[in-house]
Scaffold this active site. Structure first.
Site, PDB file in Angstrom:
ATOM      1  N   GLU A   1     -10.239   5.754   5.778  1.00  0.00           N
ATOM      2  CA  GLU A   1     -11.070   5.216   4.683  1.00  0.00           C
ATOM      3  C   GLU A   1     -10.548   3.872   4.170  1.00  0.00           C
ATOM      4  OE1 GLU A   1     -14.043   6.657   2.912  1.00  0.00           O
ATOM      5  OE2 GLU A   1     -13.881   4.485   2.682  1.00  0.00           O
TER       6      GLU A   1
ATOM      7  N   GLY B   1      -0.545 -10.532  -3.388  1.00  0.00           N
ATOM      8  CA  GLY B   1      -0.474  -9.414  -2.423  1.00  0.00           C
ATOM      9  C   GLY B   1      -1.817  -9.038  -1.823  1.00  0.00           C
TER      10      GLY B   1
ATOM     11  N   ILE C   1     -13.002   1.032  -2.042  1.00  0.00           N
ATOM     12  CA  ILE C   1     -14.400   1.501  -2.034  1.00  0.00           C
ATOM     13  C   ILE C   1     -14.543   2.589  -0.962  1.00  0.00           C
ATOM     14  CG2 ILE C   1     -16.817   0.846  -1.747  1.00  0.00           C
ATOM     15  CD1 ILE C   1     -16.040  -2.051  -2.238  1.00  0.00           C
TER      16      ILE C   1
ATOM     17  N   VAL D   1       0.836  -1.210   0.000  1.00  0.00           N
ATOM     18  CA  VAL D   1       0.000   0.000   0.000  1.00  0.00           C
ATOM     19  C   VAL D   1       0.871   1.262   0.000  1.00  0.00           C
ATOM     20  CG1 VAL D   1      -1.873   1.229   1.151  1.00  0.00           C
ATOM     21  CG2 VAL D   1      -1.823  -1.272   1.186  1.00  0.00           C
TER      22      VAL D   1
ATOM     23  N   ASP E   1      -9.849 -10.426   9.787  1.00  0.00           N
ATOM     24  CA  ASP E   1      -9.717  -9.205   8.987  1.00  0.00           C
ATOM     25  C   ASP E   1     -11.106  -8.606   8.706  1.00  0.00           C
ATOM     26  OD1 ASP E   1      -8.106  -7.473   6.987  1.00  0.00           O
ATOM     27  OD2 ASP E   1      -9.682  -8.337   5.748  1.00  0.00           O
TER      28      ASP E   1
ATOM     29  N   LYS F   1     -12.925  -4.932  10.023  1.00  0.00           N
ATOM     30  CA  LYS F   1     -13.609  -3.969   9.147  1.00  0.00           C
ATOM     31  C   LYS F   1     -15.067  -3.801   9.571  1.00  0.00           C
ATOM     32  CE  LYS F   1     -10.547  -5.313   5.343  1.00  0.00           C
ATOM     33  NZ  LYS F   1     -10.361  -6.309   4.290  1.00  0.00           N
TER      34      LYS F   1
ATOM     35  N   ALA G   1       9.634   6.347   6.035  1.00  0.00           N
ATOM     36  CA  ALA G   1      10.421   5.376   6.805  1.00  0.00           C
ATOM     37  C   ALA G   1       9.943   3.969   6.476  1.00  0.00           C
ATOM     38  CB  ALA G   1      10.272   5.636   8.297  1.00  0.00           C
TER      39      ALA G   1
ATOM     40  N   GLU H   1      -3.435 -11.052   4.055  1.00  0.00           N
ATOM     41  CA  GLU H   1      -2.740 -10.433   5.183  1.00  0.00           C
ATOM     42  C   GLU H   1      -1.418 -11.149   5.415  1.00  0.00           C
ATOM     43  OE1 GLU H   1      -4.050  -7.662   6.951  1.00  0.00           O
ATOM     44  OE2 GLU H   1      -5.151  -7.818   5.102  1.00  0.00           O
TER      45      GLU H   1
ATOM     46  N   ALA I   1      -6.998  19.712  -3.989  1.00  0.00           N
ATOM     47  CA  ALA I   1      -6.754  20.016  -2.580  1.00  0.00           C
ATOM     48  C   ALA I   1      -6.542  21.511  -2.347  1.00  0.00           C
ATOM     49  CB  ALA I   1      -5.530  19.236  -2.092  1.00  0.00           C
TER      50      ALA I   1
HETATM   51  N1  HSE Z   1      -6.331  -9.140   3.248  1.00  0.00           N
HETATM   52  C1  HSE Z   1      -7.305  -8.152   2.917  1.00  0.00           C
HETATM   53  C2  HSE Z   1      -8.295  -8.750   1.920  1.00  0.00           C
HETATM   54  C3  HSE Z   1      -6.621  -6.953   2.336  1.00  0.00           C
HETATM   55  O1  HSE Z   1      -8.014  -9.820   1.371  1.00  0.00           O
HETATM   56  O2  HSE Z   1      -9.345  -8.181   1.726  1.00  0.00           O
HETATM   57  C4  HSE Z   1      -7.459  -5.716   2.349  1.00  0.00           C
HETATM   58  O3  HSE Z   1      -7.833  -5.328   3.622  1.00  0.00           O
END
Ligand code: HSE
Length: 437
Positions: free
Chosen positions: A130, A188, A137, A14, A202, A206, A43, A191, A33
């Site tokens: 967000e 990718g 989304i 990310v 995960d 959310k 870093a 997690e 902006a």
């Molecule tokens: N591991 C999460 C997923 C990544 O597969 O949705 C995004 O939060």
């Protein structure tokens, strides 16, 4: 006007995407902006410099996150390290230094968000998140601002791309669970610890966040019911299809008379629903508001650039609000901090839902009636029953049932009694069913 200087923590999937979007779209971003936005200090412990487009435009890169959050030139800290430590300490330090924070860290917000927002409120800074829910989304923006006029009844979402990718590949290609998970890791999406994806943790992070902003309740991750997809078998996917349903790993936040439901579990949903057809790594969230009715949000829930899209949107929001009074900004959890609700999050046993049940039964008269008697005694109505042909030489036949809505407590009791019948072999498989109408 002078450019706004941001400090970036983390140059992984990310973080790299954020560098690419902020530098690649710099002109558009400045037009929106009202000020140029630059990354003056980043870093990362390790990163692949050759893989990040625009990295040459980052003024300074170190391996010390605290140097970034203590850098007097940095106005906005973008935290993309993930996990609890050192992310939380870095964020709290940034807040103490009166810097605004943008983060994609769902685990940190779901578990430590109440403490972080309260510190931010004291210091008059914003913590924007967000990208923590559903990747690209803008669902936080939609619930917190776009739907602000509504009393939200419920929100239900496919909010883990890895899990959705696995279920889709199992259904469409008959692929093996482990094999698909490995592909999600290579792409990718997954997690760092993929059990967070497949065990629903995960998604629960959310959902906790979505539930708070939908109903104005404090973040309560520990009360979110969490069940993964690891026990879903190929035959359940096929039987669900036969019954006109799809199995999706849903996060559901619902307001009922007794309190708030926060639950993540595999769910059968009617195949004709739009959300049932959200496949692969894509995410979708369906929100039911009293004025607007149902609204559906769809898009990439993971990945470098889609998640960066949400992070950069937050950065621009913060830049636009730099000169506003803290009291006049959008509240972190959508409701004013002194107007939060103390509605209880319900125990799963107190939740009502319909069920798909699969069991292996001895093929002889009276067996089915023993099962239906147990269900009937507990007030559980049956919607559909299928008895399959026994496999060659098998002494038991698969029986699949759909029930109407029932309190989970009663279903638990029915399952215990059915499993105790000597005509039923092994354990009964249960998947919750939601009509989402
Ligand atoms: N591991 C999460 C997923 C990544 O597969 O949705 C995004 O939060």
């Amino acid at each position: 006007m002078k450019p706004v200087k941001t400090g970036l923590l983390g140059l992984g999937t990310v973080g790299g995407g954020v560098v690419t979007v902020l530098t690649g779209n710099a002109h558009e971003i400045a037009r929106r902006a009202g000020r140029e936005v630059v990354i003056s200090h980043a870093a990362a412990k390790e990163y692949d410099a050759g893989a990040i487009q625009g990295l040459d435009q980052v003024d300074r890169i170190t391996d010390d996150g605290f140097a970034v959050v203590n850098d007097p030139d940095v106005e906005i800290v973008i935290e993309l390290i993930g996990g609890y430590s050192p992310a939380k300490d870095l964020v709290l330090q940034a807040i103490e230094n009166k810097k605004h924070v943008v983060t994609a860290n769902k685990a940190m917000i779901a578990v430590h968000g109440n403490e972080i927002f309260s510190a931010a409120q004291e210091q008059g800074v914003t913590v924007a998140f967000e990208a923590a829910v559903a990747g690209g989304i803008p669902i936080i923006k939609a619930i917190r601002e776009g739907l602000v006029a509504n009393r939200i009844h419920w929100a239900a979402g496919i909010i883990n791309g890895t899990g959705n990718f696995i279920l889709t590949e199992m259904r469409d290609k008959g692929r093996d669970f482990a094999d698909v998970l490995q592909e999600a890791q290579e792409r990718g999406y997954a997690e760092a610890d993929p059990t967070f994806d497949v065990e629903g943790i995960d998604a629960a992070h959310k959902l906790t966040i979505m539930g708070s902003i939908a109903f104005g309740i404090p973040l309560q991750f520990e009360k979110t019911y969490t069940e993964g997809i690891t026990r879903i078998e190929q035959q359940d996917v096929a039987y669900a299809d036969e019954l006109g349903y799809r199995i999706k790993h849903l996060g559901i936040a619902r307001r009922v008379d007794a309190g708030i439901e926060l639950r993540v579990h595999p769910t059968l949903i009617p195949a004709r629903r739009l959300i049932a057809n959200v496949d692969g790594v894509m995410n979708a969230v369906l929100v039911q508001g009293d004025a607007v009715g149902p609204t559906l949000y769809y898009g990439a829930g993971a990945g470098s650039l889609p998640t960066a899209s949400s992070v950069v949107a937050d950065v621009i929001d913060v830049v636009r609000a730099l000169t506003t009074d803290p009291e006049n900004r959008v509240p972190h959890l959508a409701f004013q901090p002194d107007s939060m609700s103390d509605l209880a999050v319900l125990d799963m046993a107190d939740v009502s839902t319909a069920y798909y049940l699969r069991m292996q039964a001895v093929d002889r008269p009276g067996v089915l009636s023993a099962v239906t008697t147990i269900l009937g005694n507990l007030g559980i109505s049956i919607e559909a029953i299928i008895q399959k042909e026994p496999e060659a030489d098998a002494s038991h036949v698969p029986i699949i049932m759909l029930t109407q809505r029932v309190l989970e407590r009663n279903m638990n009791s029915a399952i215990t009694q059915i499993e105790a019948l000597d005509t039923i072999d092994g354990s009964l498989h249960r998947i919750r069913v939601e009509a989402l109408d």
